[in-house]
Design a protein around this motif. Structure first.
Motif, mmCIF file in Angstrom:
data_model
loop_
_atom_site.group_PDB
_atom_site.id
_atom_site.type_symbol
_atom_site.label_atom_id
_atom_site.label_comp_id
_atom_site.label_asym_id
_atom_site.label_seq_id
_atom_site.Cartn_x
_atom_site.Cartn_y
_atom_site.Cartn_z
ATOM 1 N N ALA A 122 0.814 -1.307 0.002
ATOM 2 C CA ALA A 122 0.153 0.108 0.122
ATOM 3 C C ALA A 122 0.686 1.044 0.112
ATOM 4 O O ALA A 122 0.195 2.388 -0.298
ATOM 5 C CB ALA A 122 -0.958 -0.004 1.260
ATOM 6 N N LEU A 123 2.181 1.073 0.361
ATOM 7 C CA LEU A 123 3.023 2.260 0.287
ATOM 8 C C LEU A 123 4.049 2.359 -0.818
ATOM 9 O O LEU A 123 4.711 3.179 -0.949
ATOM 10 C CB LEU A 123 3.802 2.302 1.505
ATOM 11 N N PHE A 124 3.839 1.573 -1.879
ATOM 12 C CA PHE A 124 4.500 1.539 -2.991
ATOM 13 C C PHE A 124 3.809 2.333 -4.134
ATOM 14 O O PHE A 124 2.620 2.049 -4.292
ATOM 15 C CB PHE A 124 4.993 0.142 -3.501
ATOM 16 N N PRO A 125 4.224 2.964 -5.001
ATOM 17 C CA PRO A 125 5.848 2.907 -5.312
ATOM 18 C C PRO A 125 6.159 4.178 -4.117
ATOM 19 O O PRO A 125 5.339 5.012 -3.939
ATOM 20 C CB PRO A 125 6.227 3.528 -6.523
ATOM 21 N N ALA A 126 7.233 4.146 -3.498
ATOM 22 C CA ALA A 126 7.888 5.050 -2.476
ATOM 23 C C ALA A 126 8.648 5.899 -3.096
ATOM 24 O O ALA A 126 9.438 5.890 -4.011
ATOM 25 C CB ALA A 126 8.600 4.134 -1.372
ATOM 26 N N ALA A 127 8.661 7.108 -2.271
ATOM 27 C CA ALA A 127 9.346 8.363 -2.875
ATOM 28 C C ALA A 127 10.991 8.035 -2.437
ATOM 29 O O ALA A 127 11.794 8.463 -3.209
ATOM 30 C CB ALA A 127 8.872 9.708 -2.173
ATOM 31 N N GLY A 128 11.173 7.268 -1.438
ATOM 32 C CA GLY A 128 12.625 7.267 -1.156
ATOM 33 C C GLY A 128 12.916 5.734 -1.232
ATOM 34 O O GLY A 128 12.158 4.795 -1.706
ATOM 35 N N ARG A 129 14.063 5.385 -0.604
ATOM 36 C CA ARG A 129 14.857 4.278 -0.891
ATOM 37 C C ARG A 129 14.253 3.264 0.272
ATOM 38 O O ARG A 129 14.591 2.074 0.191
ATOM 39 C CB ARG A 129 16.467 4.333 -0.582
ATOM 40 N N VAL A 130 13.521 3.717 1.267
ATOM 41 C CA VAL A 130 12.888 2.693 2.379
ATOM 42 C C VAL A 130 11.593 3.307 2.389
ATOM 43 O O VAL A 130 11.273 4.353 2.393
ATOM 44 C CB VAL A 130 13.679 2.592 3.536
ATOM 45 N N ILE A 131 10.847 2.442 3.326
ATOM 46 C CA ILE A 131 9.274 2.961 3.645
ATOM 47 C C ILE A 131 9.464 2.904 5.211
ATOM 48 O O ILE A 131 10.053 1.819 5.922
ATOM 49 C CB ILE A 131 8.259 1.836 3.094
ATOM 50 N N GLY A 132 8.387 3.544 5.879
ATOM 51 C CA GLY A 132 8.420 3.432 7.333
ATOM 52 C C GLY A 132 7.113 3.955 7.683
ATOM 53 O O GLY A 132 6.175 4.343 6.836
ATOM 54 N N GLU A 133 6.799 4.147 9.045
ATOM 55 C CA GLU A 133 5.351 4.555 9.386
ATOM 56 C C GLU A 133 4.913 5.843 9.016
ATOM 57 O O GLU A 133 3.626 5.968 9.067
ATOM 58 C CB GLU A 133 5.225 4.269 11.070
ATOM 59 N N ASP A 134 5.958 6.895 8.596
ATOM 60 C CA ASP A 134 5.449 8.226 8.199
ATOM 61 C C ASP A 134 5.480 8.252 6.497
ATOM 62 O O ASP A 134 5.111 9.202 5.971
ATOM 63 C CB ASP A 134 6.466 8.941 8.743
ATOM 64 N N SER A 135 5.666 7.119 5.994
ATOM 65 C CA SER A 135 5.561 7.325 4.475
ATOM 66 C C SER A 135 4.213 7.465 4.033
ATOM 67 O O SER A 135 3.132 6.831 4.681
ATOM 68 C CB SER A 135 6.055 5.859 3.905
ATOM 69 N N PRO A 136 4.137 8.137 2.745
ATOM 70 C CA PRO A 136 2.778 8.436 2.315
ATOM 71 C C PRO A 136 2.166 7.108 1.533
ATOM 72 O O PRO A 136 2.771 6.260 1.333
ATOM 73 C CB PRO A 136 3.310 9.444 1.258
ATOM 74 N N VAL A 137 0.938 7.207 1.572
ATOM 75 C CA VAL A 137 0.210 6.301 0.800
ATOM 76 C C VAL A 137 0.554 6.158 -0.536
ATOM 77 O O VAL A 137 0.810 7.276 -1.064
ATOM 78 C CB VAL A 137 -1.218 6.031 0.925
ATOM 79 N N GLY A 138 0.868 4.946 -0.945
ATOM 80 C CA GLY A 138 1.316 4.938 -2.248
ATOM 81 C C GLY A 138 0.248 5.150 -3.509
ATOM 82 O O GLY A 138 -0.991 5.253 -3.190
ATOM 83 N N ARG A 139 0.613 5.376 -4.771
ATOM 84 C CA ARG A 139 -0.494 5.540 -6.002
ATOM 85 C C ARG A 139 -0.047 4.639 -7.051
ATOM 86 O O ARG A 139 0.536 5.027 -8.082
ATOM 87 C CB ARG A 139 -0.487 6.837 -6.353
ATOM 88 N N PRO A 140 -0.165 3.137 -6.634
ATOM 89 C CA PRO A 140 0.281 2.290 -7.446
ATOM 90 C C PRO A 140 -0.335 1.931 -8.916
ATOM 91 O O PRO A 140 -1.743 2.160 -8.683
ATOM 92 C CB PRO A 140 0.315 0.825 -6.573
ATOM 93 N N ARG A 141 0.131 1.542 -9.965
ATOM 94 C CA ARG A 141 -0.680 1.376 -11.171
ATOM 95 C C ARG A 141 -1.000 -0.177 -11.361
ATOM 96 O O ARG A 141 -0.689 -0.671 -12.258
ATOM 97 C CB ARG A 141 -0.053 1.957 -12.248
#
Length: 347
Positions: A122-141
């Protein structure tokens, strides 16, 4: 504590029910087909009478309201996890609408923790190189990932409004006793049947369903203070490392060609179109290719759980042995499946 669980006849749900019962709680399962509950829980040694069942679907507001009535807490684990293009409509209904209905009903009915089972996807694609609890929700295709991202936005909205909603993020999961032989365990079977000689480069977080279940049980024993997001124990494996683990536990060569994931997108799209009319499963899915192309690692300190992930070689070995014992693989396909394989490198 009485915990209402949705999705209790599935892989994550059944293991979570067993872990919650072991922690000393009572469980009520909302099941679309109650007859599936006993076979799902029997291998997990859940005592008879420890679990009640309520018939109903997560998209039925009345059934959900009845299932959460009188409960102290809720685990919303119901989800359609699949990259099969034939199931897109079901994903949108269960993953999106079902989450809206269950979390709203839970807020009205319970005072304890409301745990929403999300996914790292749900957090992919990520803006950075890792994901964490503050990562934004992804907008996957990709449909499955997009529906889980939509459900994630629902859960975060409830958190922002002050509801006691906890979000968990399982990785791709393997392990024994998968009642419905879902996407990940089915992929192991396909690999060992020789149906997947071509693999995308890239990788993804992966873990053991029993570790995720333990996380869920702990959240009801010691609920976190305030809104919280917790990542289930995981390793990040490249597809080469994933195959290396299967070679290790089976003693088989499992030859494979690796290609850039994005270069395989047209193949995945064509396979998805063909799957809509072809009655048998095609083990070449756009969603799996897309995941390998955009997945990133979980930050080491993200959502600390205090649970160390099992060595992936142990998880892979247990999965293969269960597939063999359950009749999904022949002894030759399972290979040696040695009881104590040496670990493969993980990152």
């Amino acid at each position: 504590m009485l915990v209402t669980v949705t999705g209790g006849t599935g892989f994550v749900g059944a293991h979570s029910v067993a872990a919650i019962v072991r922690a000393g709680h009572r469980v009520r399962v909302l099941a679309r087909d109650p007859a599936l509950l006993a076979p799902a829980l029997a291998p997990l040694e859940v005592p008879p009478g420890a679990v009640d069942v309520a018939a109903g679907d997560v998209t039925d507001e009345a059934a959900v309201a009845a299932a959460v009535r009188g409960a102290d807490a809720v685990l919303h684990a119901a989800s359609v996890y699949s990259f099969d293009s034939r199931r897109h409509a079901a994903m949108r209904a269960v993953n999106e609408l079902g989450t809206e209905i269950v979390l709203a009903a839970a807020r009205r009915a319970v005072d304890g923790p409301i745990v929403h089972v999300s996914t790292v996807a749900a957090l992919f694609p990520a803006a950075g190189r890792v994901i964490g609890e503050d990562s934004p929700v992804g907008r996957p295709r990709e449909t499955y990932m997009a529906t889980k991202a939509a459900a994630e936005r629902v859960a975060r909205r409830h958190q922002d409004e002050g509801a006691p909603v906890v979000i968990t993020y399982p990785p791709a999961l393997l392990g024994p006793h998968d009642p419905k032989l879902g996407d990940q365990v089915g992929r192991v079977r396909d690999v060992l049947r020789g149906l997947m000689p071509i693999w995308p480069l890239g990788g993804f977080p992966i873990g053991d369903v029993r570790d995720t279940a333990e996380l869920h049980a702990r959240l009801f024993t010691t609920p976190p203070a305030g809104p919280a997001r917790r990542f289930a124990p995981n390793h990040y494996l490249t597809t080469r490392e994933y195959l290396a683990a299967l070679r290790e536990v089976t003693g088989r060569r499992l030859p494979a060609v690796h290609l850039p994931a994005r270069s395989m997108f047209p193949i995945g799209r064509l396979a998805d179109l063909a799957q809509r009319v072809w009655p048998w499963h095609i083990p070449a899915e756009y969603g799996a290719l897309y995941t390998c192309a955009c997945a990133t690692r979980v930050a080491p300190d993200a959502g600390t759980t205090g649970i160390d992930p099992r060595p992936f070689a142990e998880t892979a070995g247990d999965t293969v042995r269960w597939l063999r014992d359950a009749g999904h693989l022949t002894a030759r396909q399972a290979g040696s499946a040695s009881p104590a394989p040496s670990p493969v490198p993980v990152h």
